[in-house]
Design a protein around this motif. Structure first.
Motif, PDB file in Angstrom:
ATOM      1  N   THR A  66      67.582 -30.309 -18.660  1.00 55.78           N
ATOM      2  CA  THR A  66      68.287 -29.519 -17.646  1.00 55.78           C
ATOM      3  C   THR A  66      67.640 -29.697 -16.275  1.00 55.78           C
ATOM      4  N   GLY A  67      68.454 -30.067 -15.300  1.00 53.71           N
ATOM      5  CA  GLY A  67      67.965 -30.205 -13.930  1.00 53.71           C
ATOM      6  C   GLY A  67      68.117 -28.905 -13.168  1.00 53.71           C
ATOM      7  N   LYS A  68      67.170 -28.626 -12.292  1.00 55.69           N
ATOM      8  CA  LYS A  68      67.218 -27.409 -11.478  1.00 55.69           C
ATOM      9  C   LYS A  68      67.228 -27.798 -10.003  1.00 55.69           C
ATOM     10  N   PHE A  69      68.157 -27.211  -9.261  1.00 52.37           N
ATOM     11  CA  PHE A  69      68.328 -27.499  -7.839  1.00 52.37           C
ATOM     12  C   PHE A  69      68.386 -26.180  -7.070  1.00 52.37           C
ATOM     13  N   ALA A  70      67.873 -26.177  -5.852  1.00 54.79           N
ATOM     14  CA  ALA A  70      67.894 -24.965  -5.030  1.00 54.79           C
ATOM     15  C   ALA A  70      68.336 -25.313  -3.621  1.00 54.79           C
ATOM     16  N   LEU A  71      69.318 -24.574  -3.130  1.00 55.34           N
ATOM     17  CA  LEU A  71      69.776 -24.704  -1.748  1.00 55.34           C
ATOM     18  C   LEU A  71      69.371 -23.429  -1.005  1.00 55.34           C
ATOM     19  N   ILE A  72      68.529 -23.592   0.003  1.00 58.78           N
ATOM     20  CA  ILE A  72      68.072 -22.453   0.805  1.00 58.78           C
ATOM     21  C   ILE A  72      68.818 -22.489   2.134  1.00 58.78           C
ATOM     22  N   ILE A  73      69.619 -21.464   2.356  1.00 60.48           N
ATOM     23  CA  ILE A  73      70.412 -21.369   3.589  1.00 60.48           C
ATOM     24  C   ILE A  73      69.817 -20.256   4.443  1.00 60.48           C
ATOM     25  N   THR A  74      69.217 -20.626   5.560  1.00 58.41           N
ATOM     26  CA  THR A  74      68.601 -19.652   6.455  1.00 58.41           C
ATOM     27  C   THR A  74      69.409 -19.603   7.743  1.00 58.41           C
ATOM     28  N   GLY A  75      70.042 -18.472   7.988  1.00 52.03           N
ATOM     29  CA  GLY A  75      70.989 -18.370   9.091  1.00 52.03           C
ATOM     30  C   GLY A  75      70.365 -18.073  10.438  1.00 52.03           C
ATOM     31  N   ALA A  76      71.225 -17.801  11.390  1.00 50.48           N
ATOM     32  CA  ALA A  76      70.791 -17.472  12.742  1.00 50.48           C
ATOM     33  C   ALA A  76      70.086 -16.121  12.748  1.00 50.48           C
ATOM     34  N   ALA A  77      69.091 -15.982  13.619  1.00 50.04           N
ATOM     35  CA  ALA A  77      68.315 -14.746  13.703  1.00 50.04           C
ATOM     36  C   ALA A  77      68.607 -14.018  15.005  1.00 50.04           C
ATOM     37  N   ALA A  78      68.477 -12.687  14.955  1.00 46.51           N
ATOM     38  CA  ALA A  78      68.823 -11.862  16.113  1.00 46.51           C
ATOM     39  C   ALA A  78      67.728 -11.830  17.167  1.00 46.51           C
ATOM     40  N   SER A  79      66.519 -12.264  16.820  1.00 46.32           N
ATOM     41  CA  SER A  79      65.420 -12.238  17.777  1.00 46.32           C
ATOM     42  C   SER A  79      64.381 -13.270  17.354  1.00 46.32           C
ATOM     43  N   SER A 104      61.233 -30.595  -8.090  1.00 41.39           N
ATOM     44  CA  SER A 104      60.860 -31.730  -7.253  1.00 41.39           C
ATOM     45  C   SER A 104      61.300 -31.444  -5.821  1.00 41.39           C
ATOM     46  N   ALA A 105      60.604 -32.028  -4.872  1.00 40.60           N
ATOM     47  CA  ALA A 105      60.894 -31.747  -3.466  1.00 40.60           C
ATOM     48  C   ALA A 105      62.327 -32.100  -3.096  1.00 40.60           C
ATOM     49  N   ASP A 106      62.868 -33.170  -3.688  1.00 38.52           N
ATOM     50  CA  ASP A 106      64.234 -33.568  -3.336  1.00 38.52           C
ATOM     51  C   ASP A 106      65.293 -32.734  -4.046  1.00 38.52           C
ATOM     52  N   HIS A 107      64.868 -31.815  -4.908  1.00 38.95           N
ATOM     53  CA  HIS A 107      65.802 -30.888  -5.540  1.00 38.95           C
ATOM     54  C   HIS A 107      65.800 -29.525  -4.860  1.00 38.95           C
ATOM     55  N   VAL A 108      65.054 -29.395  -3.765  1.00 34.89           N
ATOM     56  CA  VAL A 108      65.084 -28.189  -2.940  1.00 34.89           C
ATOM     57  C   VAL A 108      65.534 -28.610  -1.549  1.00 34.89           C
ATOM     58  N   ARG A 109      66.686 -28.144  -1.144  1.00 27.65           N
ATOM     59  CA  ARG A 109      67.257 -28.554   0.141  1.00 27.65           C
ATOM     60  C   ARG A 109      67.331 -27.336   1.057  1.00 27.65           C
ATOM     61  N   GLY A 148      75.505 -28.738 -17.064  1.00 29.17           N
ATOM     62  CA  GLY A 148      74.437 -27.895 -17.554  1.00 29.17           C
ATOM     63  C   GLY A 148      73.285 -27.718 -16.597  1.00 29.17           C
ATOM     64  N   ASP A 149      73.271 -28.465 -15.485  1.00 28.23           N
ATOM     65  CA  ASP A 149      72.226 -28.269 -14.485  1.00 28.23           C
ATOM     66  C   ASP A 149      72.416 -26.914 -13.799  1.00 28.23           C
ATOM     67  N   LEU A 150      71.341 -26.437 -13.173  1.00 30.60           N
ATOM     68  CA  LEU A 150      71.362 -25.141 -12.499  1.00 30.60           C
ATOM     69  C   LEU A 150      71.252 -25.317 -10.997  1.00 30.60           C
ATOM     70  N   LEU A 151      72.153 -24.688 -10.257  1.00 35.15           N
ATOM     71  CA  LEU A 151      72.080 -24.631  -8.807  1.00 35.15           C
ATOM     72  C   LEU A 151      71.840 -23.186  -8.398  1.00 35.15           C
ATOM     73  N   SER A 152      70.728 -22.953  -7.700  1.00 37.29           N
ATOM     74  CA  SER A 152      70.435 -21.631  -7.153  1.00 37.29           C
ATOM     75  C   SER A 152      70.613 -21.684  -5.644  1.00 37.29           C
ATOM     76  N   VAL A 153      71.401 -20.761  -5.112  1.00 31.88           N
ATOM     77  CA  VAL A 153      71.650 -20.695  -3.673  1.00 31.88           C
ATOM     78  C   VAL A 153      70.983 -19.435  -3.144  1.00 31.88           C
ATOM     79  N   PHE A 154      70.016 -19.618  -2.232  1.00 28.50           N
ATOM     80  CA  PHE A 154      69.291 -18.501  -1.626  1.00 28.50           C
ATOM     81  C   PHE A 154      69.756 -18.355  -0.186  1.00 28.50           C
ATOM     82  N   MET A 155      70.279 -17.187   0.166  1.00 26.68           N
ATOM     83  CA  MET A 155      70.789 -16.949   1.509  1.00 26.68           C
ATOM     84  C   MET A 155      69.890 -15.949   2.219  1.00 26.68           C
ATOM     85  N   ILE A 156      69.238 -16.419   3.281  1.00 29.27           N
ATOM     86  CA  ILE A 156      68.325 -15.601   4.082  1.00 29.27           C
ATOM     87  C   ILE A 156      68.919 -15.490   5.477  1.00 29.27           C
TER      88      ILE A 156
END
Length: 373
Positions: A66-79, A104-109, A148-156
Motif C-alpha cells: 500500500t502506497g501512502k501519499f499526502a497533499l498539504i494545502i496551506t492557504g493565504a494568511a491574514a497577517s 518518501s519525500a516525493d509522496h508528500v507534496r 488501495g493507496d491512501l491519499l491524505s489531504v491536509f488543509m491549513i
C-alpha cells in the motif's frame, strides 16, 4: 466448555511482544470475565486465519504494497504572524510524515500560499496553493497511485462561510468544497482522508463527505469563526506517534482525532475559556458528523481501521517474509476491531467463539513475525 487453554496461552504471547496491541489483550481479559453461562457456550475452533470472514468495508485495507501519499494545502494568511504559524505547521507536518511515518519525500507534496518567499521550505514547495494548482496536482498525481493507496489531504489556513457558501481562502479565487469534491472524483480506487483544519470550515468539509472516505473538520459549524488550535494538537498527536493509544505502533485516524480533540478541550479548560471550536468526524458518507466518534456512534468505525503510517517491519528484520507477515498481523487486528464493532449482530456465544479464533490466530502470527530473523 470454558475458554480454551490455548486461547489463554496464546494471548499471553501477545503481551510478550511490543508489536501486540493493547486492545487485543483487553479483549482477552473481557473474554475471561464473561458470565459463566456465556463461557460455557464457547467452543474451541480449529479454523485457520484464512477462514475468517468478518464483514466490513474493504476500504483502508493496508498491505505490504500500500502506497501512502499526502497533499498539504496551506492557504493565504491574514497577517505575517499567521503566515509564519501556517508555514511552521506545514514544515512540521512534512518532517513528521517522512521521519515518523516513513513517507518518501516525493509522496508528500506541498502547495503553499503564493509559492514565493517560502524560506527553508523552498525545495519542498511544489507550487502556490491556488485553486488551479490544487486541481492540476490532484489530476496529475492520481496517475501515480494504484488501487488501495491512501491519499491524505491536509488543509491549513482560513475558511469562510456566508449563506451556506463555504470556501477555503486561497491566493486568488477561493476554492469551494464542491470544487475539491469534484477534483477528487477520479480517486475512486484510492482511500482518502481529508483534514480541514480551518475556521468556519464545517460546510466545506460536509461537501467532501462520501462513502468510504474519512473527513475531519476542526469546526462543527460555520459560526465557529476563530482560527482553531486543532492543527497544533493534531501535529502533537502525530509527533513520535503520541496518539498511538493502543500501543500497536500505528496511529489510526480515530486515535489521532480523539487525541487532538481531547487536547483542544483540555487547553480551553486550563485557560478557563469557553471552547470556540469543536472538531467533528464523518466516515459513513452521510454528511452527519460526530463529536465523539467510536463504537457507540455510527461514525468512527472506518477511522479506527485506517492508519496513516506506512507498514514497515522492524529494522532488525532481514527476512523477505517480514513485510507480508506484518501485514497479516495488521489484517488480523483489523478483523478483531471489525468483529468487536459488530458484536450486536451476533449471538453472544458465536461472537466469543469467533473472537477466540481471531485472537489465537493473532497471537500465533505475532509470535511467528517476532521469530523471523
Amino acid at each position: 466448555m470454558s475458554i480454551s487453554a490455548e486461547f489463554i496461552s496464546q494471548c499471553r504471547v501477545l503481551g510478550m511482544h511490543s508489536k501486540a496491541s493493547v486492545f487485543s489483550v483487553v479483549l482477552f481479559l473481557a473474554a475471561i470475565a464473561l458470565p459463566a453461562q456465556a463461557q460455557n457456550e464457547l467452543q474451541t475452533s480449529t479454523n485457520s486465519p484464512d477462514s475468517f470472514s468478518v464483514s466490513g468495508s474493504e476500504r483502508f485495507l493496508q498491505t505490504a504494497d500500500t502506497g501512502k501519499f499526502a497533499l498539504i494545502i496551506t492557504g493565504a494568511a491574514a497577517s505575517p504572524e499567521i503566515r509564519q504559524r501556517f508555514r511552521g505547521w506545514t514544515s512540521q507536518l512534512d518532517e513528521i510524515l517522512q521521519r515518523d511515518y516513513d513517507y518518501s519525500a516525493d509522496h508528500v507534496r506541498i502547495l503553499l500560499d503564493d509559492g514565493d518567499n517560502v524560506g527553508g521550505l523552498g525545495a519542498r514547495v511544489a507550487a502556490a496553493s491556488t485553486a488551479d494548482a490544487i486541481e492540476e496536482h490532484l489530476r496529475d498525481w492520481q496517475s501515480d497511485m494504484t488501487a488501495g493507496d491512501l491519499l491524505s489531504v491536509f488543509m491549513i489556513g482560513h475558511g469562510a462561510a456566508t449563506f451556506g457558501d463555504a470556501k477555503f481562502n486561497n491566493v486568488g479565487p477561493d476554492m469551494t468544497g464542491d470544487e475539491l469534491a469534484l477534483w477528487l472524483e477520479p480517486y475512486q480506487e484510492q482511500d482518502i482522508v481529508l483534514f480541514n483544519m480551518t475556521n468556519a470550515g464545517f460546510e466545506f468539509a460536509r461537501a467532501l463527505s462520501a462513502p468510504g472516505r474519512i473527513v475531519i473538520s476542526a469546526t462543527r459549524s460555520s459560526a465557529e469563526r476563530f482560527d482553531p488550535i486543532f492543527p497544533r494538537y493534531l501535529l502533537a498527536g502525530l509527533e513520535g506517534r503520541q496518539a498511538d493509544l493502543d500501543r500497536n505502533e500505528q496511529v489510526s485516524i480515530l486515535e489521532l482525532f480523539n487525541f487532538a480533540s481531547s487536547q483542544v478541550a483540555a487547553w480551553y479548560d486550563e485557560q478557563g475559556r469557553l471552547p470556540t471550536e469543536h472538531a467533528v468526524l464523518d466516515d459513513t458518507g452521510d454528511g452527519l458528523f460526530s463529536l465523539n466518534p467510536g463504537v457507540e456512534e455510527s461514525d468512527g468505525l472506518l477511522a479506527e481501521v485506517a492508519y496513516l503510517n506506512i507498514l514497515t517491519p522492524d529494522p532488525d528484520k532481514q527476512s523477505p517474509q517480514a513485510p507480508a507477515m506484518l501485514a497479516e498481523v495488521q489484517a488480523l487486528e483489523r478483523q478483531v476491531i471489525l468483529l468487536r464493532n459488530q458484536k450486536a449482530n451476533y449471538l453472544e456465544a458465536e461472537y466469543w467463539r469467533q473472537m477466540e479464533d481471531l485472537l489465537i490466530a493473532l497471537a500465533r502470527t505475532t509470535e511467528a513475525y517476532h521469530d523471523l530473523p
